[in-house]
Scaffold this motif. Structure first.
Motif, mmCIF file in Angstrom:
data_model
loop_
_atom_site.group_PDB
_atom_site.id
_atom_site.type_symbol
_atom_site.label_atom_id
_atom_site.label_comp_id
_atom_site.label_asym_id
_atom_site.label_seq_id
_atom_site.Cartn_x
_atom_site.Cartn_y
_atom_site.Cartn_z
ATOM 1 N N SER A 27 0.822 -1.211 0.000
ATOM 2 C CA SER A 27 0.000 0.000 0.000
ATOM 3 C C SER A 27 0.857 1.262 0.000
ATOM 4 O O SER A 27 0.491 2.277 -0.614
ATOM 5 C CB SER A 27 -0.939 0.000 1.204
ATOM 6 O OG SER A 27 -0.200 -0.077 2.419
ATOM 7 N N GLU A 28 2.008 1.205 0.673
ATOM 8 C CA GLU A 28 2.852 2.397 0.742
ATOM 9 C C GLU A 28 3.570 2.683 -0.590
ATOM 10 O O GLU A 28 4.211 3.729 -0.739
ATOM 11 C CB GLU A 28 3.876 2.276 1.874
ATOM 12 C CG GLU A 28 4.838 1.102 1.774
ATOM 13 C CD GLU A 28 4.321 -0.162 2.460
ATOM 14 O OE1 GLU A 28 5.168 -0.989 2.865
ATOM 15 O OE2 GLU A 28 3.081 -0.315 2.589
ATOM 16 N N TRP A 29 3.487 1.761 -1.535
ATOM 17 C CA TRP A 29 4.078 1.986 -2.858
ATOM 18 C C TRP A 29 3.019 2.407 -3.881
ATOM 19 O O TRP A 29 3.323 2.583 -5.049
ATOM 20 C CB TRP A 29 4.756 0.714 -3.377
ATOM 21 C CG TRP A 29 5.919 0.237 -2.551
ATOM 22 C CD1 TRP A 29 6.412 0.791 -1.397
ATOM 23 C CD2 TRP A 29 6.720 -0.914 -2.808
ATOM 24 N NE1 TRP A 29 7.463 0.057 -0.912
ATOM 25 C CE2 TRP A 29 7.686 -1.003 -1.766
ATOM 26 C CE3 TRP A 29 6.724 -1.887 -3.798
ATOM 27 C CZ2 TRP A 29 8.626 -2.009 -1.698
ATOM 28 C CZ3 TRP A 29 7.665 -2.895 -3.747
ATOM 29 C CH2 TRP A 29 8.610 -2.964 -2.710
ATOM 30 N N VAL A 48 7.142 8.158 -3.513
ATOM 31 C CA VAL A 48 7.340 6.776 -3.031
ATOM 32 C C VAL A 48 8.819 6.469 -2.825
ATOM 33 O O VAL A 48 9.205 5.812 -1.852
ATOM 34 C CB VAL A 48 6.711 5.772 -4.017
ATOM 35 C CG1 VAL A 48 7.068 4.333 -3.643
ATOM 36 C CG2 VAL A 48 5.197 5.941 -4.058
ATOM 37 N N LYS A 84 10.326 -0.974 -5.972
ATOM 38 C CA LYS A 84 9.403 0.141 -5.763
ATOM 39 C C LYS A 84 9.123 0.878 -7.072
ATOM 40 O O LYS A 84 7.974 1.204 -7.396
ATOM 41 C CB LYS A 84 9.979 1.098 -4.710
ATOM 42 C CG LYS A 84 10.015 0.500 -3.306
ATOM 43 C CD LYS A 84 10.818 1.343 -2.323
ATOM 44 C CE LYS A 84 10.085 2.588 -1.897
ATOM 45 N NZ LYS A 84 10.792 3.275 -0.777
#
Length: 552
Positions: A27-29, A48, A84
């Motif tokens: 989710s953080e990417w 990101v 990422k």
């Protein structure tokens, strides 16, 4: 009474595959959706990546390897940065199929730990993340090649492609696979499993095919180095559309055994593997690394030719193809040809306009070979998945439907192969006769040509003309791609009113051309040498790239 489970529809299979892939992106990417047409800078600006990770992913592959060997970088950190950035690239262009980031990070950590103990690099690609086109078998993940029927059938270890194994032995960290068209037989990358892959320089345009997922990923620097395949232009077309360097070798240099094909057993035109990257040095690094692993010990079809240092003359003579006589290139491509000619002449080299031997005959041979089974194989795989034919394969369906009662026989294939050999002989003689016009006493050192008639075509608008690339597959010649410029509507206005199309395909392409629609698309060319001259082709590409840079 037992209830027989209902077989999922092809749309359900596809939706599940896409959802499973997307769930592997943390989710953080994730990034917010964007309506931007040009997204090439989004990975650097979306927040990101850390500044260090941006720096890592903007660094050429050979430098990354050097820094990891020197202990200035860890493979884990390099791999994380590219995982990422690849995740971002996928959200922007739909370029990935299989994601195995967690496994890649685990392997990268093991490489770092081993190196800390032994101080011995794992290989020439020590710790470097490398992406693979979807047709390479990797243990534990699917190799769909765009077919619904091949979804949810992960490859076992014993079925891994030889190139997969060679990459690992070179020290590479494999971390993802990339999208292709169904059967890898369309010049744009879309299929019923994964959908369409767009061009990051202009998402109204195609990333090319069949290595289009690689093209988009590499252009966004979501990988420092990728491996594609080419049977009619499948490395060079995406590399051209996405502004990359690449190498299409002759068959026999880089192992192909164990890769999955949409036309298995079709060996009259041999599919080859080759590198793609934003960096020519990365392409050279990969090529030497693979040959130094002696691929002839992995693949019985490889030729035992070690990597060679070549010396090229100080003054060179290039042939220049401005038009193949079937489809004239659109204005941006013609401009790139003329700019490259001027740059080489300014650098002291000679450039002679030239036409290859009967490209229409080569085009006919390619079509005859690719439909030589009457479209049976592709029809079988489409039927197995109960999916519709993608638009770009409708010709195969028509061929199959028309020949059901009269399928091709082996003797017909032999006739085509005899025609191919005769064509290659005449094509060779035609090239060698160029020594009469070079002024060097040698035939052309290389030929420079369009890769396609387009800079990059609009989605679903390639219109099937692959003669600029496939002629060199018939001849089995070595070829590279190199970027020249980008589409500029001020410079690349159409001259439709002054040009009369010679055939229906050319008319479709020229009627569709719109410089405003293609704005920002990379414009690239190809350089061709004769058979098994990969080292020479790469060195000459460096000469051309240097001349273009000096002229800008």
């Amino acid at each position: 009474m037992a209830i027989t489970p209902t077989k999922p529809s092809w749309t359900e299979v596809a939706a599940a595959k896409v959802a499973a892939r997307d769930a592997l992106i943390p989710s953080e990417w994730r990034i917010p959706p964007t309506e931007a047409i040009n997204v090439i800078d989004v990975p650097k600006t979306c927040g990101v990546l850390t500044p260090v990770e941006i720096d890592i992913t903007e660094t050429e592959a050979p430098v990354l390897v050097e820094k990891m060997v020197k202990g200035e970088l860890k493979s884990y950190d390099v791999t994380l940065a590219f995982c990422k950035r690849a995740a971002i690239a996928c959200q922007l262009t739909n370029c990935l199929t299989e994601i195995f980031f967690d496994e890649a990070l685990k392997i990268a950590k093991q490489i770092d730990e081993q190196y800390a103990q032994t101080k011995t690099p794992l290989g020439p690609l020590h710790g470097l993340p490398v992406s693979l086109k979807d047709n390479f078998n990797v243990e534990g993940v699917d190799t769909t090649v765009g077919f619904i029927a091949w979804a949810n059938d992960p490859a076992p270890k014993e079925k891994e492609s030889e190139m997969t194994k060679i990459m690992r032995e070179c020290g590479a960290v494999l971390f993802c696979k990339t999208n292709v068209p169904t059967a890898m037989m369309i010049a744009e990358s879309y299929n019923n499993v994964w959908g369409y892959t767009t061009n990051p320089y202009n998402r109204q345009l195609s990333s090319g095919g069949s290595s289009g997922g690689e093209g988009a990923l590499l252009a966004l620097k979501g990988s420092p180095l990728g491996v594609g395949t080419d049977i009619g232009g499948s490395i060079r077309i995406p590399a051209s559309f996405c502004g990359l360097y690449s190498l299409k070798p002759s068959f026999g240099r880089f192992a192909t055994y164990g890769a999955r094909s949409g036309l298995p057993g079709q060996e009259a035109i041999r599919s080859i593997n080759g590198p793609m990257s934003t960096s020519l040095a990365a392409v050279e690094l990969w090529s030497k690394a693979v040959v130094d692993k002696e691929p002839w010990k992995y693949d019985p079809n490889m030729i035992p030719i070690p990597w060679r240092d070549v010396t090229i003359p100080e003054k060179l003579c290039f042939g220049l193809i401005l038009d193949n006589g079937i489809v004239k290139p659109t204005p941006p491509v013609t401009r790139a040809l003329l700019e490259t000619k001027a740059a080489l002449e300014a650098a002291g080299h000679k450039v002679v306009e030239w036409s290859p031997y009967k490209p229409e005959e080569a085009q006919s041979l390619v079509t005859r070979f690719f439909t030589g089974d009457g479209g049976v194989k592709i029809a079988q795989y489409i039927a197995d998945g109960e999916e519709p034919y993608p638009e770009g394969l409708k010709g195969y369906k028509e061929r199959h439907d028309s020949l059901k009662s009269n399928p091709p026989v082996v003797g017909a294939l032999w006739d085509i192969q005899a025609d191919r050999t005769s064509y290659c002989k005449k094509g060779l003689e035609h090239w060698l006769k160029s020594k009469d016009v070079t002024g060097t006493g040698r035939p052309f050192d290389a030929v420079i040509s369009p890769v396609t008639q387009h800079a990059a075509c609009p989605k679903m608008a390639y219109n099937d003309h692959v003669a600029y690339t496939s002629i060199w597959n018939i001849m089995d010649y070595s070829a590279t791609t190199f970027p020249v410029s980008q589409v500029d509507p001020k410079k690349d206005k159409d001259n439709k009113s002054a040009y009369e199309a010679r055939n229906e395909v050319e008319k479709k392409i020229w009627d569709r051309y719109d410089a405003e629609e293609a704005v920002g698309a990379p414009v690239s060319l190809q350089l061709i040498c004769q058979r098994l001259e990969e080292e020479k082709a790469l060195k000459l590409t460096g000469v051309v790239a240097k001349a273009i840079k000096a002229a800008q």
